[in-house]
Design an enzyme around this catalytic site. Structure first.
Site, PDB file in Angstrom:
ATOM      1  N   ARG A 116       0.856  -1.198   0.000  1.00  0.00           N
ATOM      2  CA  ARG A 116       0.000   0.000   0.000  1.00  0.00           C
ATOM      3  C   ARG A 116       0.889   1.244   0.000  1.00  0.00           C
ATOM      4  O   ARG A 116       2.105   1.129   0.087  1.00  0.00           O
ATOM      5  CB  ARG A 116      -0.949  -0.015   1.206  1.00  0.00           C
ATOM      6  N   CYS A 120       4.633   8.428  -4.846  1.00  0.00           N
ATOM      7  CA  CYS A 120       5.595   9.466  -4.490  1.00  0.00           C
ATOM      8  C   CYS A 120       4.780  10.676  -4.027  1.00  0.00           C
ATOM      9  O   CYS A 120       3.899  11.133  -4.767  1.00  0.00           O
ATOM     10  CB  CYS A 120       6.431   9.823  -5.709  1.00  0.00           C
ATOM     11  N   ASN A 154      -4.105   7.945   5.166  1.00  0.00           N
ATOM     12  CA  ASN A 154      -3.942   7.086   6.338  1.00  0.00           C
ATOM     13  C   ASN A 154      -2.470   7.060   6.719  1.00  0.00           C
ATOM     14  O   ASN A 154      -1.613   6.772   5.878  1.00  0.00           O
ATOM     15  CB  ASN A 154      -4.394   5.646   6.031  1.00  0.00           C
ATOM     16  N   GLU A 155      -2.184   7.396   7.942  1.00  0.00           N
ATOM     17  CA  GLU A 155      -0.810   7.325   8.452  1.00  0.00           C
ATOM     18  C   GLU A 155       0.206   7.782   7.405  1.00  0.00           C
ATOM     19  O   GLU A 155       1.039   6.994   6.939  1.00  0.00           O
ATOM     20  CB  GLU A 155      -0.481   5.908   8.923  1.00  0.00           C
ATOM     21  N   CYS A 163      11.057  10.047  -0.511  1.00  0.00           N
ATOM     22  CA  CYS A 163      11.132   9.513  -1.872  1.00  0.00           C
ATOM     23  C   CYS A 163      12.302  10.181  -2.589  1.00  0.00           C
ATOM     24  O   CYS A 163      12.497  11.391  -2.466  1.00  0.00           O
ATOM     25  CB  CYS A 163       9.824   9.761  -2.609  1.00  0.00           C
ATOM     26  N   CYS A 165      12.893   9.867  -6.023  1.00  0.00           N
ATOM     27  CA  CYS A 165      12.705   9.784  -7.485  1.00  0.00           C
ATOM     28  C   CYS A 165      13.023  11.141  -8.126  1.00  0.00           C
ATOM     29  O   CYS A 165      13.150  12.157  -7.425  1.00  0.00           O
ATOM     30  CB  CYS A 165      11.278   9.346  -7.802  1.00  0.00           C
ATOM     31  N   GLU A 311      -6.623   4.339  16.328  1.00  0.00           N
ATOM     32  CA  GLU A 311      -6.283   2.929  16.127  1.00  0.00           C
ATOM     33  C   GLU A 311      -5.489   2.417  17.311  1.00  0.00           C
ATOM     34  O   GLU A 311      -4.577   3.090  17.795  1.00  0.00           O
ATOM     35  CB  GLU A 311      -5.381   2.740  14.900  1.00  0.00           C
ATOM     36  N   TRP A 319       2.715  -7.186  12.687  1.00  0.00           N
ATOM     37  CA  TRP A 319       3.844  -6.599  11.966  1.00  0.00           C
ATOM     38  C   TRP A 319       5.148  -6.590  12.753  1.00  0.00           C
ATOM     39  O   TRP A 319       6.167  -6.144  12.253  1.00  0.00           O
ATOM     40  CB  TRP A 319       3.503  -5.188  11.478  1.00  0.00           C
ATOM     41  N   LYS A 360      -4.160 -10.843   8.345  1.00  0.00           N
ATOM     42  CA  LYS A 360      -5.100 -11.859   8.858  1.00  0.00           C
ATOM     43  C   LYS A 360      -4.739 -12.337  10.273  1.00  0.00           C
ATOM     44  O   LYS A 360      -5.584 -12.875  10.976  1.00  0.00           O
ATOM     45  CB  LYS A 360      -5.215 -13.039   7.899  1.00  0.00           C
ATOM     46  N   HIS A 362      -3.602 -10.184  12.511  1.00  0.00           N
ATOM     47  CA  HIS A 362      -3.749  -9.014  13.387  1.00  0.00           C
ATOM     48  C   HIS A 362      -5.073  -9.160  14.122  1.00  0.00           C
ATOM     49  O   HIS A 362      -6.101  -9.443  13.516  1.00  0.00           O
ATOM     50  CB  HIS A 362      -3.758  -7.752  12.519  1.00  0.00           C
TER      51      HIS A 362
HETATM   52  C1  GAL Z   1      -1.666   0.909  11.051  1.00  0.00           C
HETATM   53  C2  GAL Z   1      -2.493   1.140   9.815  1.00  0.00           C
HETATM   54  C3  GAL Z   1      -3.666   0.189   9.745  1.00  0.00           C
HETATM   55  C4  GAL Z   1      -3.232  -1.205  10.093  1.00  0.00           C
HETATM   56  C5  GAL Z   1      -2.589  -1.197  11.449  1.00  0.00           C
HETATM   57  C6  GAL Z   1      -2.157  -2.543  11.934  1.00  0.00           C
HETATM   58  O1  GAL Z   1      -0.357   1.346  10.847  1.00  0.00           O
HETATM   59  O2  GAL Z   1      -2.980   2.448   9.766  1.00  0.00           O
HETATM   60  O3  GAL Z   1      -4.220   0.251   8.460  1.00  0.00           O
HETATM   61  O4  GAL Z   1      -2.369  -1.696   9.115  1.00  0.00           O
HETATM   62  O5  GAL Z   1      -1.450  -0.392  11.396  1.00  0.00           O
HETATM   63  O6  GAL Z   1      -1.542  -2.481  13.180  1.00  0.00           O
END
Ligand code: GAL
Length: 722
Positions: A116, A120, A154-155, A163, A165, A311, A319, A360, A362
């Site tokens: 995602r 740039c 988003n974030e 970047c 380029c 969030e 991650w 999946k 998470h």
């Molecule tokens: C954030 C992101 C979300 C999701 C989440 C998972 O960085 O905005 O879309 O990926 O992490 O922890």
């Protein structure tokens, strides 16, 4: 909307909900989702963050039908939408017709599609399409009664914050032209006579790629500033469209706590509501301590206004290398911590746990086992409990201490090369200072180096590597007005173009601090030098200082060194020369600097400026801040416990003091008599005793309402705690 009137989120309760990705599920699941959301007390969801390809499957051909239905289903249950502009990631057709919009890494490789944020930030094509999509969303849903807030992108910078380029280089050059006017200005600012880097044409300048050797530090610093600004421009483009089409709807973009790559002060200025994504690692028993600093920043970015945790994970993320779930009760206490620090709600990534794709594994509010999942049970329980906290919505946190956060200094002092030491870490330093204040009982706000500082009894500056005259003047004014100021190592070193201040550090802070740095003296790897604090007796009393003749160092009359071994100083030291009238509060106790001043204070008429030239281990910082707090007439916990946190939100009449036990052992604390626990009868088994003490079990919490006092109640461990 009248110009200048604040826009706020359209929600009359604390926000509860999460990211929702209905396009990953068949339609029958949407109805079940809406039913379960309602059962769980959800009142706000964020969507459709990554759905551009589903909304515009072919160029110019929109399919709103599915999103229309989703929004209707949710709205029928009274659930509002934090509506994403869906510009967090481009559709593949856009990238394949414009491959030049893909970002490049520092090695000059183009990053491929397949994840995602594949854009740039400077790409004109991307910008044009972002504006178009944002407008389409605003025109489609701007009047919908469910629309509570615009969620832009988003974030920013999560995956691609820089970047390299050709388009970025060209944009960088334009940015430099605007900053320096002409090439002489740039050459002068960049100090190009070093290593023969004089530029004779703008086209010769590139984004600082991997070069033959260390790169010009001012070029690096300007590229950090530019890259933050490039994303800010992108943000502003969407804001402009949304304000044009829906002038009354508040806008936000979700931040990533203390994130090095973006200067959030500048981002917060242009949005209506600060929102943050927070993922404290459940494997770290102390993760709530840096989280407190992150939240302190969030509430401060717009001058103390409530913000929103947009969030967090219900349990594990997917991650990290190892993704540990949250123990029962941990999601609740983490959510309460954010609310304690000024968040008007607690939101999650995400509502329903994904069945496929990168996330999946998470966790989600609704786990793979559905209603039976532990995460849903805890989600539902907390949703019910949250209603009890309705009175805190809109109230503000009261902190007496502020910590200066300065992105320029962060960037400059964390350049990858050409510094006295790579071990001095801006973020670690800020966290260490926060941790000491946290343990001593003080939640800290964040503040810019230029203030405003009014209302704070103590301002701490863990590092201000880049300092200018305006910042120094603001800090000096604060001290002149009676404030206590503590400045950390490697501060006041260079100006905004990375030129060392005349006479060396601390440059414009020299008179304020009453010290001069002759040389920076980092500690070699594997060594740990020591610093001893001088017993300063009645700290805070104004008195004349006698100078030790010959040495040029001032000592307190009757001062003596501590008899212990002092505190470990494993990273950094400085050879200080101390002005007449500056007191030595701590000395280096080993190594080449042994006997020399390490920690000093300079009294001004009413206020005091302290300088801490070392990077002390935590016990050392605790000792320093104990001394400083006493001088500032601020309370400090005698007995400390990192599991105990107390933060107060207040309105005109009431203090709401959040008491949080982040740990595994019960804690007994002294509390204001007659206070009422808003969570009373909640999940905890809180125990009040008659002498106004309260026992918090592991992960236990209370939110005590009491009449507003002059200062927020100061909470200490009770003597009766084991
Ligand atoms: C954030 C992101 C979300 C999701 C989440 C998972 O960085 O905005 O879309 O990926 O992490 O922890």
């Amino acid at each position: 909307m009248a110009d200048g009137a604040p826009r706020s989120i359209r929600l009359d309760a604390l926000a509860y909900g999460g990211d929702y990705n209905p396009d990953q599920w068949p339609e029958e699941v949407w109805l079940e989702d809406a039913r379960l959301m309602r059962e769980a007390g959800v009142n706000l969801v964020s969507l459709p963050v990554f759905s551009w390809p589903q909304l515009e499957p072919e160029p110019g051909v929109y399919d709103w039908s599915w999103l229309d239905r989703v929004i209707e289903i949710l709205w029928n249950e009274g659930i509002r939408i934090d509506l994403a502009t869906a510009t967090a990631t481009p559709p593949s057709w856009l990238i394949r017709s414009h491959p030049e919009m893909l970002p490049w890494n520092e090695q000059g490789q183009r990053l491929e599609f397949g994840s995602r944020q594949a854009y740039c930030p400077s790409s004109p094509v991307w910008r044009e399409h972002v504006v178009r999509m944002s407008r389409a969303m605003a025109e489609r849903y701007g009047e919908h009664p469910a629309l509570a807030l615009w969620h832009i992108s988003n974030e920013y910078g999560d995956h691609v914050a820089r970047c390299w380029c050709p388009e970025s280089s060209a944009h960088f050059r334009r940015w430099l032209q605007a900053r320096y006017g002409d090439l002489d200005g740039l050459n002068d600012a960049w100090g190009v006579n070093v290593w023969g880097q004089r530029y004779t044409a703008w086209e010769h300048i590139e984004a600082p790629r991997q070069a033959t050797g260390p790169v010009n530090p001012t070029q690096l610093l300007d590229f950090e500033r530019f890259s933050s600004d490039a994303l800010l421009e992108l943000f502003q483009l969407e804001i402009d469209v949304l304000r044009e089409v829906t002038p009354d709807v508040a806008v936000t973009t979700n931040f990533m706590s203390l994130f090095r790559e973006l200067d959030y002060w500048t981002f917060a200025e242009v949005e209506d509501l600060v929102t943050d994504d927070a993922y404290p690692d459940p494997a770290d028993p102390h993760a709530h301590v840096p989280a407190a600093l992150n939240y302190g920043l969030m509430r401060s970015l717009k001058g103390g206004q409530p913000w929103l945790l947009l969030e967090q994970a219900a349990s594990a993320v997917s991650w990290r290398d190892v993704n540990v779930p949250k123990a029962p009760g941990r999601m609740r206490i983490d959510s309460l911590q954010a609310i304690a620090h000024g968040s008007d709600g607690a939101m999650f990534f995400q509502w329903r746990q994904a069945k496929y794709g990168q996330e999946k594994f998470h966790s989600a509010m609704l786990g793979h086992r559905g209603e039976a999942s532990r995460s849903f049970q805890e989600t539902k329980a907390f949703g019910a409990e949250l209603e009890r906290l309705a009175p805190v919505r809109g109230t503000r946190v009261r902190s007496r201490v502020a910590l200066v956060v300065d992105w320029d200094s962060w960037w400059g002092s964390s350049a990858p090369e050409s510094l006295p030491s790579q071990r001095l870490d801006w973020l670690a330093q800020a966290r260490a200072w926060n941790a000491a204040l946290y343990e001593l009982g003080h939640p800290v706000d964040a503040v810019r180096a230029t203030g405003p500082f009014d209302g704070y009894d103590l301002v701490v500056v863990p590092n201000l590597y880049i300092a200018d005259v305006a910042q120094a003047a603001a800090l000096a004014d604060y001290v002149a007005a009676g404030g206590q100021l503590v400045v950390g190592p490697f501060s006041g070193v260079v100006d905004a173009t990375e030129k060392v201040h005349d006479g060396g550090a601390p440059g414009p802070l020299r008179d304020l601090l009453g010290v001069e740095v002759d040389e920076h003296w980092p500690v070699p790897d594997g060594h740990a030098e020591r610093v001893e604090l001088v017993s300063v007796g009645r700290v805070g009393a104004q008195r004349r200082i006698e100078t030790t003749a010959g040495e040029g160092l001032d000592t307190l009359a009757g001062a003596r060194y501590s008899t212990g071994e002092g505190y470990a100083n494993p990273i950094w030291g400085e050879w200080l020369e101390v002005h007449d009238g500056t007191e030595v509060v701590g000395r280096y106790a080993s190594g080449e600097l042994a006997g020399r001043a390490a920690v000093t204070r300079r009294m001004h008429v009413d206020g005091t400026a302290w300088y801490v030239s070392a990077v002390l281990e935590s016990a050392g910082m605790l000792a320093v801040f104990r001394t400083v707090l006493a001088a500032a007439n601020l309370p400090a916990r005698e007995r400390t416990d990192t599991d105990l946190e107390a933060v107060t939100r207040s309105d005109e009449t009431t203090d709401y003091t959040f008491l949080l036990n982040h740990g595994r052992h019960e804690l007994t604390v002294d509390v204001p008599e007659g206070a009422v626990d808003l969570l009373g009868g909640g999940l905890d088994t809180l125990r009040y005793s008659t002498d106004a003490t309260l026992t918090l079990p592991s992960f236990g919490a209370a939110v005590l309402a009491s009449p507003r006092a002059a200062h927020a109640p100061f909470i200490t461990l009770s003597d009766s705690t084991d």
